[in-house]
Enzyme design. Structure first.
Site, PDB file in Angstrom:
ATOM      1  N   CYS A  89      46.202  42.691  38.933  1.00 15.68           N
ATOM      2  CA  CYS A  89      47.665  43.231  38.769  1.00 15.68           C
ATOM      3  C   CYS A  89      48.310  42.533  37.346  1.00 15.68           C
ATOM      4  O   CYS A  89      47.423  41.705  36.956  1.00 15.68           O
ATOM      5  CB  CYS A  89      48.300  42.422  39.840  1.00 15.68           C
ATOM      6  SG  CYS A  89      47.577  42.903  41.520  1.00 15.68           S
ATOM      7  N   GLY A 128      46.454  47.396  36.815  1.00 16.38           N
ATOM      8  CA  GLY A 128      46.995  47.957  38.114  1.00 16.38           C
ATOM      9  C   GLY A 128      47.285  49.254  37.969  1.00 16.38           C
ATOM     10  O   GLY A 128      48.500  49.360  37.547  1.00 16.38           O
ATOM     11  N   ASN A 166      50.001  37.755  40.370  1.00 13.84           N
ATOM     12  CA  ASN A 166      48.660  38.366  40.142  1.00 13.84           C
ATOM     13  C   ASN A 166      47.734  37.175  40.361  1.00 13.84           C
ATOM     14  O   ASN A 166      48.061  35.981  39.934  1.00 13.84           O
ATOM     15  CB  ASN A 166      48.785  38.504  38.389  1.00 13.84           C
ATOM     16  CG  ASN A 166      47.360  38.677  37.861  1.00 13.84           C
ATOM     17  OD1 ASN A 166      47.111  38.275  36.995  1.00 13.84           O
ATOM     18  ND2 ASN A 166      46.630  39.368  38.750  1.00 13.84           N
ATOM     19  N   GLY A 167      46.811  37.699  40.966  1.00 13.17           N
ATOM     20  CA  GLY A 167      45.980  36.842  41.294  1.00 13.17           C
ATOM     21  C   GLY A 167      45.490  36.779  43.137  1.00 13.17           C
ATOM     22  O   GLY A 167      45.690  37.939  43.592  1.00 13.17           O
ATOM     23  N   TYR A 181      36.328  42.042  30.403  1.00 13.61           N
ATOM     24  CA  TYR A 181      36.716  43.440  30.960  1.00 13.61           C
ATOM     25  C   TYR A 181      38.233  43.581  31.350  1.00 13.61           C
ATOM     26  O   TYR A 181      38.910  44.577  30.908  1.00 13.61           O
ATOM     27  CB  TYR A 181      35.928  43.643  32.232  1.00 13.61           C
ATOM     28  CG  TYR A 181      36.563  44.918  32.760  1.00 13.61           C
ATOM     29  CD1 TYR A 181      36.179  46.337  32.465  1.00 13.61           C
ATOM     30  CD2 TYR A 181      37.361  44.901  33.731  1.00 13.61           C
ATOM     31  CE1 TYR A 181      36.929  47.359  32.847  1.00 13.61           C
ATOM     32  CE2 TYR A 181      38.045  45.933  34.669  1.00 13.61           C
ATOM     33  CZ  TYR A 181      37.682  47.293  34.079  1.00 13.61           C
ATOM     34  OH  TYR A 181      38.095  48.429  34.606  1.00 13.61           O
TER      35      TYR A 181
HETATM   36  P1  5GP Z   1      29.817  50.081  39.064  1.00 10.91           P
HETATM   37  O1  5GP Z   1      29.809  51.480  38.464  1.00 10.91           O
HETATM   38  O2  5GP Z   1      28.345  49.337  38.487  1.00 10.91           O
HETATM   39  O3  5GP Z   1      30.227  49.817  40.276  1.00 10.91           O
HETATM   40  O4  5GP Z   1      30.933  49.249  37.942  1.00 10.91           O
HETATM   41  C1  5GP Z   1      31.009  48.927  36.732  1.00 10.91           C
HETATM   42  C2  5GP Z   1      31.843  49.746  35.936  1.00 10.91           C
HETATM   43  O5  5GP Z   1      33.333  49.359  36.423  1.00 10.91           O
HETATM   44  C3  5GP Z   1      31.931  49.370  34.521  1.00 10.91           C
HETATM   45  O6  5GP Z   1      31.930  50.225  33.662  1.00 10.91           O
HETATM   46  C4  5GP Z   1      33.401  48.353  34.177  1.00 10.91           C
HETATM   47  O7  5GP Z   1      33.802  48.946  33.083  1.00 10.91           O
HETATM   48  C5  5GP Z   1      34.260  48.953  35.688  1.00 10.91           C
HETATM   49  N1  5GP Z   1      34.762  47.990  36.187  1.00 10.91           N
HETATM   50  C6  5GP Z   1      36.433  48.433  36.527  1.00 10.91           C
HETATM   51  N2  5GP Z   1      36.929  47.478  37.188  1.00 10.91           N
HETATM   52  C7  5GP Z   1      36.216  46.536  37.140  1.00 10.91           C
HETATM   53  C8  5GP Z   1      36.352  45.270  38.012  1.00 10.91           C
HETATM   54  O8  5GP Z   1      37.246  44.680  38.599  1.00 10.91           O
HETATM   55  N3  5GP Z   1      35.149  44.421  38.097  1.00 10.91           N
HETATM   56  C9  5GP Z   1      33.866  45.113  37.396  1.00 10.91           C
HETATM   57  N4  5GP Z   1      33.016  43.869  37.395  1.00 10.91           N
HETATM   58  N5  5GP Z   1      33.953  46.099  36.696  1.00 10.91           N
HETATM   59  C10 5GP Z   1      34.732  46.769  36.805  1.00 10.91           C
HETATM   60 MG    MG Z   2      33.791  50.649  32.365  1.00 10.27          MG
END
Ligand code: 5GP
Ligand code: MG
Ligand code: SF4
Length: 465
Positions: free
Chosen positions: A1, A27, A106-107, A246
């Site tokens: 968030c 978010g 947030n958290g 990320y």
């Molecule tokens: P997957 O498709 O392997 O389940 O997720 C990986 C992709 O999700 C990556 O491209 C990453 O950019 C994106 N991603 C978006 N939000 C998150 C998040 O909260 N945690 C993680 N680990 N990946 C996320």
């Molecule tokens: Mg991605």
């Protein structure tokens, strides 16, 4: 968030709307703003969807007058999964002794279930399914003489990760949990002040970045200035390392470092650790882009936009259901065929969680006639769920929970798959000696399983660390 607040400027809610727009990547399900004005009292608007679609019309902004306002953009990590109910959209507002308060959190509170049970037994009436609402009830029950002290009281009972922006009738309050897991920064805007999850949202309103709120710090801001307290027992900070990888925007500054530069450094580390001969380095946009640039600079292999991102799609991972996420990859990403055909391609992405993204992308790249596909991932394998405010799925759904790197490569059927090492990641965020295993400098639980706060609710539900 994402959380944002402003005090001491006319039409504060307009600044909050802009700030939330710059935090939209944190978010996308819903957003809300609460304002206070001596004539109109507390006013609130909470809506599903993007900030730009809800908080831009004069009609709605007129209902949020005053020089004090806070806001929140929501991405559900607790409470009801699936479509967010409007009652779960923050900020939460409660009227109690001394005029009440509104909070945006947030958290993730790791003992929220236990707290909620206790509060309900003692007569609290909950409006939402969100963990964050506990804070308001704990404040309402506290016997302290003023709201900041009630908030300290409340937060001393709360475990887990919290960066909170709150407001009373006269004060803007910001707090970070003792480990400082989630970010929170202070800015100066005209004669007033702003609090924000990230610096990129200060830029948008023309505020100057003053400093980060420290782990365990509470700031109470009025027209007289900023007062700082440290209400908790001091602990060694454990900021979320995944914010660098990320979650945060690349134009934000975290811990004195540009997120963009950190990501580029991760790409350089990856190229040193796991080099491979190839014709092109392509990012999986947008989250893989700075790391891909770093990989290309380090390896000398040309950078190219082999995958084009549809700018009208949001973050796919954040869409809560599997079905939407599956479609999401195709709605969002498309291969630049002319560029890929006959090439050995290195794809750089920030993380592999369920493997959905990588699997689809590999198919698309091979369809387009690539000769070889090599994945390079800017984080270590995600083998553990996050309980501190990032929505990773249950452990069973994480590819890395059950498979080795080689098994994942096999499963994804790519020519090679390499993740950055945990020490490589620490070096990229500026820890030249790598991870200090005795006393890790960051939270990295989703990669190591080393949880800095015991996830009590999860353990009650049978989670094994
Ligand atoms: P997957 O498709 O392997 O389940 O997720 C990986 C992709 O999700 C990556 O491209 C990453 O950019 C994106 N991603 C978006 N939000 C998150 C998040 O909260 N945690 C993680 N680990 N990946 C996320
Ligand atoms: Mg991605
Ligand atoms: Fe960040 Fe991972 Fe720790 Fe969650 S578990 S706070 S995503 S480092």
């Amino acid at each position: 968030c994402g959380v944002f607040g402003v005090v001491g400027v006319a039409d504060a809610s307009n600044f909050v709307a802009l700030g939330l727009h710059a935090l939209q990547h944190r978010g996308q399900e819903a957003g809300g703003i609460v304002s206070y004005d001596p004539t109109d009292g507390f006013q609130s608007a909470r809506r599903f969807g993007y900030v730009r679609d809800n908080f831009t019309s004069q009609k709605i902004m007129e209902t949020l007058p005053g020089e004090l306002a806070i806001g929140h953009v929501r991405y559900s990590t607790s409470g009801n999964k699936g479509p967010t109910a409007i009652r779960d959209v923050q900020p939460f507002f409660g009227e109690f002794a001394m005029g009440g308060a509104a909070i945006a959190h947030n958290g993730n509170i790791t003992n929220a279930n236990a707290l909620r049970r206790e509060l309900i037994e003692r007569g609290s009436i909950f409006q939402s399914s969100s963990d964050s609402e506990c804070i308001i009830h704990l404040m309402a029950r506290s016997l302290q003489r003023n709201i900041p002290e009630r908030m300290e009281d409340a937060l001393r009972r709360v475990e887990g990760a919290f960066s909170v922006v709150a407001m009373t009738r006269t004060k803007l309050i910001g707090v970070r949990d003792p480990l400082g897991v989630r970010p929170l920064v202070l800015g100066k805007v005209g004669d007033g002040w702003a609090l924000s999850s990230e610096t990129c949202a200060l830029d948008i309103i023309g505020a100057d970045f003053v400093r980060e709120i420290e782990p365990g710090e509470m700031v109470v801001i009025t027209d007289k200035g900023v007062e700082s307290h440290f209400p908790f027992r001091r602990l060694e900070p454990r900021f979320c390392i995944f914010e660098h990888v990320y979650f945060s925007r690349p134009d934000s500054i975290l811990g004195g470092r540009s997120v963009y530069e950190t990501r580029e450094a991760i790409g350089r580390e990856l190229a040193k650790e796991s080099p491979v001969e190839a014709d092109l380095v392509c990012p999986v946009p947008d989250s893989g882009t700075p790391a891909a640039i770093g990989f290309s600079l380090q390896s000398g292999i040309p950078y190219a936009m082999g995958i084009i991102r549809n700018q009208y799609m949001g973050r796919t991972f954040i869409e809560p259901t599997e079905q939407i996420r599956n479609m999401g990859v195709r709605l969002k990403l498309n291969v630049n065929r002319a560029l890929i055909k006959g090439k050995r391609v290195i794809l750089v992405d920030d993380s592999v969680v369920r493997g959905t993204t990588s699997r689809k992308i590999k198919e698309m790249i091979l369809d387009a006639g690539a000769k070889e596909v090599h994945f390079r991932i800017a984080s270590p394998p995600t083998a553990w769920p996050c309980f501190y405010g990032v929505d990773t799925p249950q452990r069973e759904k994480l590819l890395a929970a059950t498979m080795s790197e080689e098994e994942m490569r096999d499963h994804l059927q790519v020519d090679s798959l390499k993740f950055i090492s945990i020490d490589g990641l620490y070096r990229a965020v500026g820890e030249t000696e790598g991870r200090n295993d005795e006393c890790p400098q960051y939270c990295d639980a989703c990669f190591t399983g080393d949880y800095p706060v015991r996830p009590a609710d999860q353990i009650d539900k049978g989670f094994e660390m």
